[in-house]
Design an enzyme around this catalytic site. Sequence first.
Site, short mmCIF file in Angstrom:
data_model
loop_
_atom_site.label_atom_id
_atom_site.label_comp_id
_atom_site.label_asym_id
_atom_site.label_seq_id
_atom_site.Cartn_x
_atom_site.Cartn_y
_atom_site.Cartn_z
N HIS A 128 0.82 -1.21 -0.06
CA HIS A 128 -0.19 -0.09 -0.05
C HIS A 128 0.84 1.43 0.12
O HIS A 128 2.07 1.14 0.32
CB HIS A 128 -0.93 -0.05 1.31
CG HIS A 128 -1.92 0.79 1.30
ND1 HIS A 128 -1.81 2.21 1.74
CD2 HIS A 128 -3.21 0.94 0.96
CE1 HIS A 128 -3.02 2.73 1.71
NE2 HIS A 128 -3.90 2.09 1.02
N TYR A 129 0.33 2.41 -0.38
CA TYR A 129 1.27 3.63 -0.41
C TYR A 129 1.67 4.27 1.14
O TYR A 129 2.49 4.94 1.17
CB TYR A 129 0.53 4.74 -1.12
CG TYR A 129 -0.75 5.19 -0.75
CD1 TYR A 129 -0.66 6.27 0.43
CD2 TYR A 129 -1.80 4.71 -1.12
CE1 TYR A 129 -1.75 6.83 0.85
CE2 TYR A 129 -3.28 5.17 -0.65
CZ TYR A 129 -3.20 6.37 0.36
OH TYR A 129 -4.23 6.84 0.98
N ARG A 130 0.91 3.65 2.00
CA ARG A 130 1.22 3.84 3.62
C ARG A 130 2.42 3.45 3.95
O ARG A 130 2.89 2.28 3.55
CB ARG A 130 -0.13 3.74 4.43
CG ARG A 130 -1.18 4.78 3.80
CD ARG A 130 -2.31 4.87 4.87
NE ARG A 130 -3.32 5.96 4.52
CZ ARG A 130 -4.66 5.70 4.41
NH1 ARG A 130 -5.15 4.48 4.94
NH2 ARG A 130 -5.36 6.58 4.12
#
EC number: 3.1.15.-
Length: 181
Positions: A128-130
């Site tokens: 995920h981008y997080r």
Amino acid sequence: MSFSDQNLIWIDLEMTGLDPDVHKIIEIASIVTDSELNILAEGPVLAIHQSEEELAKMDEWCTNTHTGSGLVERVRGSQITEQEAVEQTIAFLEKWVPKGVSPICGNSIGQDRRFLYRHMPELEGYFHYRYIDVSTLKELTRRWNPEVLKGFSKQGTHLALDDIRESIAELKFYRQTIFKI
């Protein structure tokens, strides 16, 4: 085995330096935990072969640290390429976490992600981008409540699997001392 979109992927890389445009990845390891930080599985720990020319780009700190830990010797003896490391790591992750749902977890993980983006984009794309960056909590604690830091120390072996285990233990420490959970 517990495949879940709540599982967390922890990654650590050892590199020949800090600049992803100049330096290379020489070791990768991964661990999957559940959302409560219980270790579910340890992925492959891979020394990635790099040429003598690439190893010569290491500064004194990297040379001393990675030689002292035995990593340089493992890299020289390894037949694993960056692409093989990507394939083996993704094959492990696919058993535990769907693609695109787990934040990338670790200590100073932004640096690792820069190297993944440059050298292992397929693996970087699995996350995920997080981020869950344990060093953020450390830096805030150092500024706001430094006494808390006396309760945790790290071995600092600079071997990828050891570093992940320490990052998980450190996050558990902050969870108990700062968040009181």
